[in-house]
Design an enzyme around this catalytic site. Sequence first.
Site, mmCIF file in Angstrom:
data_model
loop_
_atom_site.group_PDB
_atom_site.id
_atom_site.type_symbol
_atom_site.label_atom_id
_atom_site.label_comp_id
_atom_site.label_asym_id
_atom_site.label_seq_id
_atom_site.Cartn_x
_atom_site.Cartn_y
_atom_site.Cartn_z
ATOM 1 N N GLU A 96 0.831 -1.197 0.000
ATOM 2 C CA GLU A 96 0.000 0.000 0.000
ATOM 3 C C GLU A 96 0.868 1.250 0.000
ATOM 4 O O GLU A 96 1.991 1.246 0.481
ATOM 5 C CB GLU A 96 -0.883 0.009 1.236
ATOM 6 C CG GLU A 96 -0.009 -0.010 2.490
ATOM 7 C CD GLU A 96 -0.761 0.139 3.783
ATOM 8 O OE1 GLU A 96 -1.914 -0.279 3.859
ATOM 9 O OE2 GLU A 96 -0.164 0.686 4.716
ATOM 10 N N CYS A 342 -2.587 0.990 9.301
ATOM 11 C CA CYS A 342 -1.504 0.245 8.688
ATOM 12 C C CYS A 342 -1.878 -1.139 8.165
ATOM 13 O O CYS A 342 -2.275 -2.012 8.917
ATOM 14 C CB CYS A 342 -0.469 0.116 9.813
ATOM 15 S SG CYS A 342 1.143 -0.254 9.319
HETATM 16 N N1 SAH Z 1 7.556 -0.122 11.132
HETATM 17 C C1 SAH Z 1 7.498 1.303 11.258
HETATM 18 C C2 SAH Z 1 6.409 1.915 10.393
HETATM 19 C C3 SAH Z 1 5.091 1.331 10.736
HETATM 20 S S1 SAH Z 1 3.572 2.188 10.599
HETATM 21 C C4 SAH Z 1 7.253 1.664 12.711
HETATM 22 O O1 SAH Z 1 7.041 0.771 13.519
HETATM 23 O O2 SAH Z 1 7.308 2.846 13.035
HETATM 24 C C5 SAH Z 1 3.673 3.764 11.299
HETATM 25 C C6 SAH Z 1 3.053 3.934 12.680
HETATM 26 O O3 SAH Z 1 1.694 3.481 12.756
HETATM 27 C C7 SAH Z 1 3.832 3.192 13.747
HETATM 28 O O4 SAH Z 1 4.040 4.061 14.822
HETATM 29 C C8 SAH Z 1 2.874 2.080 14.108
HETATM 30 O O5 SAH Z 1 3.125 1.596 15.384
HETATM 31 C C9 SAH Z 1 1.528 2.761 13.965
HETATM 32 N N2 SAH Z 1 0.391 1.849 13.856
HETATM 33 C C10 SAH Z 1 0.339 0.633 13.295
HETATM 34 N N3 SAH Z 1 -0.888 0.088 13.401
HETATM 35 C C11 SAH Z 1 -1.649 0.993 14.044
HETATM 36 C C12 SAH Z 1 -3.013 1.019 14.469
HETATM 37 N N4 SAH Z 1 -3.832 0.000 14.245
HETATM 38 N N5 SAH Z 1 -3.448 2.118 15.111
HETATM 39 C C13 SAH Z 1 -2.617 3.159 15.338
HETATM 40 N N6 SAH Z 1 -1.337 3.186 14.984
HETATM 41 C C14 SAH Z 1 -0.832 2.113 14.352
#
Ligand code: SAH
Length: 351
Positions: A96, A342
């Site tokens: 995505e 995400c």
């Molecule tokens: N692997 C990287 C990028 C991931 S996504 C990282 O961990 O930072 C970016 C952000 O979205 C991260 O802070 C992740 O923890 C958050 N995230 C993922 N799923 C989520 C959800 N369901 N609700 C809120 N934040 C989420």
Amino acid sequence: MPDVSTAPSLIGMKPEQLAAAVVAAGGKAFAGRQLAQWLYEKRVADFNAMTNLGKELRARLAHSHTLLTSRVIAREESGEGTTKFGIRLHDGLVIEAVLMREGERLTACISTQAGCAMGCRFCASGKQGLKRHLTAGEILEQFYHVGAVLRDEGDSWLTNVVVMGMGEPLHNFDGLMGALGVLNAEWGFRFGARRVTVSTVGLPDRIRQLAQQGYQFNLAISLHATTDEQRTALIPTNVGTGLRAIMDAARYYFENTRREVTFEYTLVGGSNDTPEDAHRLAALLHDFPRANVNLIPMNPVEGSGLHEPTGEAVDEFTSILQDADVNVHVRRKRGRRVQAACGQLRLRLEA
Ligand code: SAH
């Protein structure tokens, strides 16, 4: 003659590699620079349009190499300026990318892996583990797909890039650096490093390695908890790292790049969203030079067993940090209607 579907893509190659490809196809090395202009400066991924390259050379290049290897299979609008792209890779995996429009600000959120190995409990991307790393070219292709929409909308171009899509960018360090290198280069997209943010689950050694690359990328660290016990419950990889090492690496990043570090904190209802958590977070960041906190109320993910925080919990958490002089932003729930949490679009497309 190579099968086109297995031929290497030119997208992601450095000038000397492009020149070598041109020479191998019977052209002159200087045409490699013209190729770089088409691919990166003009972002044209179509051999037919590269009119200053000879027709025969273009035909030979089209036999030996591909350009875009991925294609957009779904596009969803949130109605609030967010467009989500489902992109199918050459081997059928789906990733995505997201385009966010906020006034003058046009931000692309891009993926670096198909799936993810980190397994954070609130995240949909890692549910089925890591499928594979994306190549530098595949990471860059997302800019062509997002860029095609912007071009149709009046020839605008991105102002910001966040590496916050699917995957853990620092786990695919080579792919990431290959793509960001092209993005930032004079001969590449010429996109300023200060307008790029890399978000990581917090891999201390890799954060230090990133700090040593000589770029000024912004760093965002997904902290999400204030004790190791709590953090390990949400983020399994914390077992091998721990908050202390992450904070040390964050400081190292700041000291080496002079870029402010942002700490992301996903608020999970009843798990890490209490006033005590907020006070501990303020204490943890007390000595940190110019830290920012991004609070993200959790987007519900089916089957995670975790839920979003109440509005009151978010407000209280925010004001405790503000009272402690922490620079805090609450991330608006942008694009929830397009399943912007995400990895959720992909799960639906692959089902
Ligand atoms: N692997 C990287 C990028 C991931 S996504 C990282 O961990 O930072 C970016 C952000 O979205 C991260 O802070 C992740 O923890 C958050 N995230 C993922 N799923 C989520 C959800 N369901 N609700 C809120 N934040 C989420």
